[in-house]
Design a protein around this motif. Structure first.
Motif, PDB file in Angstrom:
ATOM      1  N   LEU A   1       0.824  -1.202   0.000  1.00  0.00           N
ATOM      2  CA  LEU A   1       0.000   0.000   0.000  1.00  0.00           C
ATOM      3  C   LEU A   1       0.864   1.260   0.000  1.00  0.00           C
ATOM      4  CD1 LEU A   1      -3.042   0.835   0.192  1.00  0.00           C
ATOM      5  CD2 LEU A   1      -2.709   1.019   2.649  1.00  0.00           C
ATOM      6  N   LEU A   2       1.967   1.223   0.744  1.00  0.00           N
ATOM      7  CA  LEU A   2       2.858   2.382   0.853  1.00  0.00           C
ATOM      8  C   LEU A   2       4.014   2.333  -0.148  1.00  0.00           C
ATOM      9  CD1 LEU A   2       3.089   2.587   4.754  1.00  0.00           C
ATOM     10  CD2 LEU A   2       1.747   4.052   3.251  1.00  0.00           C
ATOM     11  N   TRP A   3       3.964   1.388  -1.072  1.00  0.00           N
ATOM     12  CA  TRP A   3       5.045   1.218  -2.044  1.00  0.00           C
ATOM     13  C   TRP A   3       5.423   2.519  -2.753  1.00  0.00           C
ATOM     14  CZ3 TRP A   3       7.669  -3.383  -3.474  1.00  0.00           C
ATOM     15  CH2 TRP A   3       8.502  -3.260  -4.602  1.00  0.00           C
TER      16      TRP A   3
ATOM     17  N   LYS B   1       9.526   6.441  -4.121  1.00  0.00           N
ATOM     18  CA  LYS B   1       9.928   7.836  -4.311  1.00  0.00           C
ATOM     19  C   LYS B   1      11.159   8.176  -3.476  1.00  0.00           C
ATOM     20  CE  LYS B   1       7.699  12.319  -4.945  1.00  0.00           C
ATOM     21  NZ  LYS B   1       7.735  12.206  -6.410  1.00  0.00           N
ATOM     22  N   ALA B   2      11.209   7.654  -2.266  1.00  0.00           N
ATOM     23  CA  ALA B   2      12.357   7.914  -1.394  1.00  0.00           C
ATOM     24  C   ALA B   2      13.628   7.301  -1.973  1.00  0.00           C
ATOM     25  CB  ALA B   2      12.088   7.354  -0.005  1.00  0.00           C
ATOM     26  N   ILE B   3      13.531   6.089  -2.521  1.00  0.00           N
ATOM     27  CA  ILE B   3      14.698   5.427  -3.104  1.00  0.00           C
ATOM     28  C   ILE B   3      15.174   6.169  -4.352  1.00  0.00           C
ATOM     29  CG2 ILE B   3      15.543   3.302  -4.176  1.00  0.00           C
ATOM     30  CD1 ILE B   3      13.509   1.781  -2.420  1.00  0.00           C
TER      31      ILE B   3
ATOM     32  N   THR C   1      12.165  -5.579   6.871  1.00  0.00           N
ATOM     33  CA  THR C   1      13.508  -5.409   6.309  1.00  0.00           C
ATOM     34  C   THR C   1      13.681  -6.223   5.034  1.00  0.00           C
ATOM     35  OG1 THR C   1      14.362  -5.100   8.560  1.00  0.00           O
ATOM     36  CG2 THR C   1      15.964  -5.486   6.814  1.00  0.00           C
ATOM     37  N   ILE C   2      13.166  -7.446   5.025  1.00  0.00           N
ATOM     38  CA  ILE C   2      13.247  -8.285   3.816  1.00  0.00           C
ATOM     39  C   ILE C   2      12.545  -7.603   2.647  1.00  0.00           C
ATOM     40  CG2 ILE C   2      12.467 -10.450   2.779  1.00  0.00           C
ATOM     41  CD1 ILE C   2      12.909 -11.768   5.529  1.00  0.00           C
ATOM     42  N   ILE C   3      11.340  -7.077   2.894  1.00  0.00           N
ATOM     43  CA  ILE C   3      10.599  -6.382   1.835  1.00  0.00           C
ATOM     44  C   ILE C   3      11.352  -5.134   1.387  1.00  0.00           C
ATOM     45  CG2 ILE C   3       8.448  -5.195   1.258  1.00  0.00           C
ATOM     46  CD1 ILE C   3       7.041  -7.026   3.276  1.00  0.00           C
ATOM     47  N   SER C   4      11.959  -4.427   2.338  1.00  0.00           N
ATOM     48  CA  SER C   4      12.729  -3.223   2.006  1.00  0.00           C
ATOM     49  C   SER C   4      13.909  -3.558   1.100  1.00  0.00           C
ATOM     50  CB  SER C   4      13.226  -2.550   3.283  1.00  0.00           C
ATOM     51  OG  SER C   4      12.150  -2.103   4.085  1.00  0.00           O
ATOM     52  N   ILE C   5      14.575  -4.667   1.382  1.00  0.00           N
ATOM     53  CA  ILE C   5      15.713  -5.093   0.569  1.00  0.00           C
ATOM     54  C   ILE C   5      15.262  -5.379  -0.859  1.00  0.00           C
ATOM     55  CG2 ILE C   5      17.379  -6.958   0.203  1.00  0.00           C
ATOM     56  CD1 ILE C   5      17.644  -7.122   3.276  1.00  0.00           C
TER      57      ILE C   5
ATOM     58  N   GLN D   1      12.561  -4.268  -2.360  1.00  0.00           N
ATOM     59  CA  GLN D   1      12.119  -3.036  -2.996  1.00  0.00           C
ATOM     60  C   GLN D   1      13.313  -2.192  -3.433  1.00  0.00           C
ATOM     61  OE1 GLN D   1       9.579  -0.510  -0.657  1.00  0.00           O
ATOM     62  NE2 GLN D   1       8.762   0.476  -2.489  1.00  0.00           N
ATOM     63  N   GLN D   2      14.342  -2.145  -2.609  1.00  0.00           N
ATOM     64  CA  GLN D   2      15.551  -1.392  -2.952  1.00  0.00           C
ATOM     65  C   GLN D   2      16.178  -1.948  -4.221  1.00  0.00           C
ATOM     66  OE1 GLN D   2      16.751   1.189  -0.944  1.00  0.00           O
ATOM     67  NE2 GLN D   2      18.411   1.646  -2.386  1.00  0.00           N
ATOM     68  N   LEU D   3      16.301  -3.273  -4.292  1.00  0.00           N
ATOM     69  CA  LEU D   3      16.921  -3.913  -5.450  1.00  0.00           C
ATOM     70  C   LEU D   3      16.082  -3.702  -6.717  1.00  0.00           C
ATOM     71  CD1 LEU D   3      18.086  -7.266  -3.795  1.00  0.00           C
ATOM     72  CD2 LEU D   3      19.528  -5.346  -4.478  1.00  0.00           C
ATOM     73  N   ILE D   4      14.761  -3.843  -6.581  1.00  0.00           N
ATOM     74  CA  ILE D   4      13.878  -3.658  -7.730  1.00  0.00           C
ATOM     75  C   ILE D   4      13.936  -2.228  -8.248  1.00  0.00           C
ATOM     76  CG2 ILE D   4      11.454  -3.597  -8.463  1.00  0.00           C
ATOM     77  CD1 ILE D   4      10.977  -5.961  -6.540  1.00  0.00           C
ATOM     78  N   THR D   5      13.872  -1.267  -7.341  1.00  0.00           N
ATOM     79  CA  THR D   5      13.896   0.142  -7.743  1.00  0.00           C
ATOM     80  C   THR D   5      15.238   0.506  -8.367  1.00  0.00           C
ATOM     81  OG1 THR D   5      12.371   0.676  -5.939  1.00  0.00           O
ATOM     82  CG2 THR D   5      13.530   2.512  -6.970  1.00  0.00           C
ATOM     83  N   GLU D   6      16.323   0.014  -7.784  1.00  0.00           N
ATOM     84  CA  GLU D   6      17.644   0.288  -8.352  1.00  0.00           C
ATOM     85  C   GLU D   6      17.747  -0.266  -9.774  1.00  0.00           C
ATOM     86  OE1 GLU D   6      20.712  -1.170  -5.837  1.00  0.00           O
ATOM     87  OE2 GLU D   6      20.297   0.242  -4.210  1.00  0.00           O
TER      88      GLU D   6
END
Length: 228
Positions: A40-42, A47-49, A206-210, A212-217
């Protein structure tokens, strides 16, 4: 006010998830709830990444402008704003995302602490199932109402991995390196004193954040390759 608009809605979503499981388990419900809220907050996390990537890209130019116009704040501000506009960067976007996420995080913490004492019927909306009992034993071995060193260690290691991943996208000074080293220790010190449901939440987040970081990058890299 905070309970009505943040804690109560999230609490009811958690209970609804538990009610639709074959066995109302707190651990499984927390995992599903965290995934739902993060999806929901994706857009805000995305945007932050992206903002972090833009900051890294324009940092040399920012430092040059600050050096050249160090004695002229008006000209410095004008040049920085022009640079931000050229790169479609809003310096307040990350702050806005944090402002939106912060109350949700605080509410989640309160919700998880409350569910360790059983379901609070006074918080439930009309029509939400009145669960008789919410199982707090996770994977048949871990009591989520109690602190657990294994869960705490997993949360700390994941936090360390995520911090390392972030460090590759940011300029590293002494402060950043110190935080990189301290973040898993701080995480362990915090969650090891709390019910292990908090460590479970921290780990899943944290797992989801990782991911999301990789996907956005990867998306940013592909976009840059198309431009070049």
């Amino acid at each position: 006010m905070f309970e009505k608009f943040f804690i109560q809605p999230i609490y009811n979503i958690l209970v609804l998830i538990a009610a639709n499981l074959s066995q109302p388990n707190l651990g499984v419900s927390v995992i599903v709830l965290v995934i739902f809220l993060r999806l929901l907050l994706w857009p805000f996390f995305h945007k932050a990444i992206v903002s972090q990537a833009v900051i890294k890209k324009i940092q040399p130019e920012v430092e040059r402008i600050r050096k050249v116009y160090k004695n002229d704040q008006v000209a410095q501000t004008k040049e920085l704003l022009a640079l931000y506009k050229k790169n479609n960067f809003n310096p307040f976007s990350s702050f806005l995302g944090l402002l939106i996420q912060l109350p949700v995080l605080i509410a989640l913490y309160q919700v998880f602490l409350r569910t360790t004492n059983g379901v609070e019927l006074s918080l439930l909306y009309p029509g939400v199932p009145r669960l008789g009992e919410l199982q707090t034993l996770f994977l048949g071995a871990f009591e989520l109402t109690q602190a657990n060193l294994i869960f705490s260690l997993i949360a700390a290691l994941l936090q360390g991995g995520y911090s390392f991943l972030l460090s590759k996208t940011q300029k590293q000074g002494l402060t950043e390196i110190t935080m990189l080293l301290l973040s898993p220790l701080i995480t362990f010190a915090v969650v090891s004193r709390l019910p292990s449901v908090i460590a479970l939440y921290w780990s899943v987040t944290t797992i989801i954040s990782i991911f999301q970081q990789l996907i956005t990058e990867r998306l940013i890299k592909k976009a840059n390759e198309r431009v070049s």
